[in-house]
Enzyme design. Sequence first.
Site: not given
Length: 336
Positions: A256, A116, A286
Amino acid sequence: MRGLRSVGILSTGSYTPERVLTNADLEKMVDTSDEWVVTRTGIRERRISAPEQASSDLALEAAKIALEKAQVRPGELDMIIVATVTPDMMFPSTACILQDKLGAAKAAAMDVSAACTGFLYGITTASQFIANGLYRYVLVVGVECLSKITDYTDRNTCVLFGDGAGAALLGPVEQGMGFLAFDLGADGSGGPLLSLPGGGSRLPASSETVEQRQHYISMAGSEVFKFAVKVMNSATEAVLEKAGISKEEIDLMVPHQANRRIIDAAVKRFGLSEEKVVINLDRYGNMSSASIPVALDEAIEAGRLKEGDNVVLVGFGGGLTWGAALCKWSTREAKE
């Protein structure tokens, strides 16, 4: 000796697949509920790539938009960096596949694997090539097809992830503008907390690894949560200190998009109003390395950024990794 160039983001683009997977859809697949998912994560739906779509296909769409906005031709690209943990295949790199699809014949190409945090690792790397004068235009794409490695029998992980791509074209900007500071970090001892065990040289694909579902994301959720809250704060503080900017001077934060509670903890820490934080995980979940560039692109399209704004990009991911970048916003390319 010539000084370093200032480097900024000249344009962005994003793409998400058409198919929407809602919490109501997941209720029919695993033991969960819309209330459970929203309360714990803030996610309401996510995008899922079509069976025939791979990461390079999503990346291509986002890249074309970014290049068109900047009026830069693929042939002018000096380098392509693709951040992903869901490459089309082990090799060649997804960046090389994208280079061919774009027709960016003179561009060097490589993938970055930092989960990520991948987009932040990508723009930090790209900036160095431009700052020292080796390259002028570097395209950085964060892209994931996480649905391809998500276990839809595991209710703790399948509610979290979605697919998408975000692209940023980096180039030289006016002196004093653009990126002011970066902070990257890693703690490999935490690697087992978030991983995909099967398919590599440690556990090559076999009937046993398939039966044991080792080709899907494995995550220790509570441990990752605690890590995330800590490093979101420390990485942001690090870039502010390096640039000599106070938290009161932050105009926009693009975190994020993993979990609403993690974002809320960071917002509280820095005393930011909701208007200064970009949140879209309710619609996308996500998307790993794609989450920050997609959120940034949407913020730009919504008119939430103006010339000279101080923008913080911050994230964390498997590895374990983390990173942040502070940018004095400008899309005005420096002429030489």
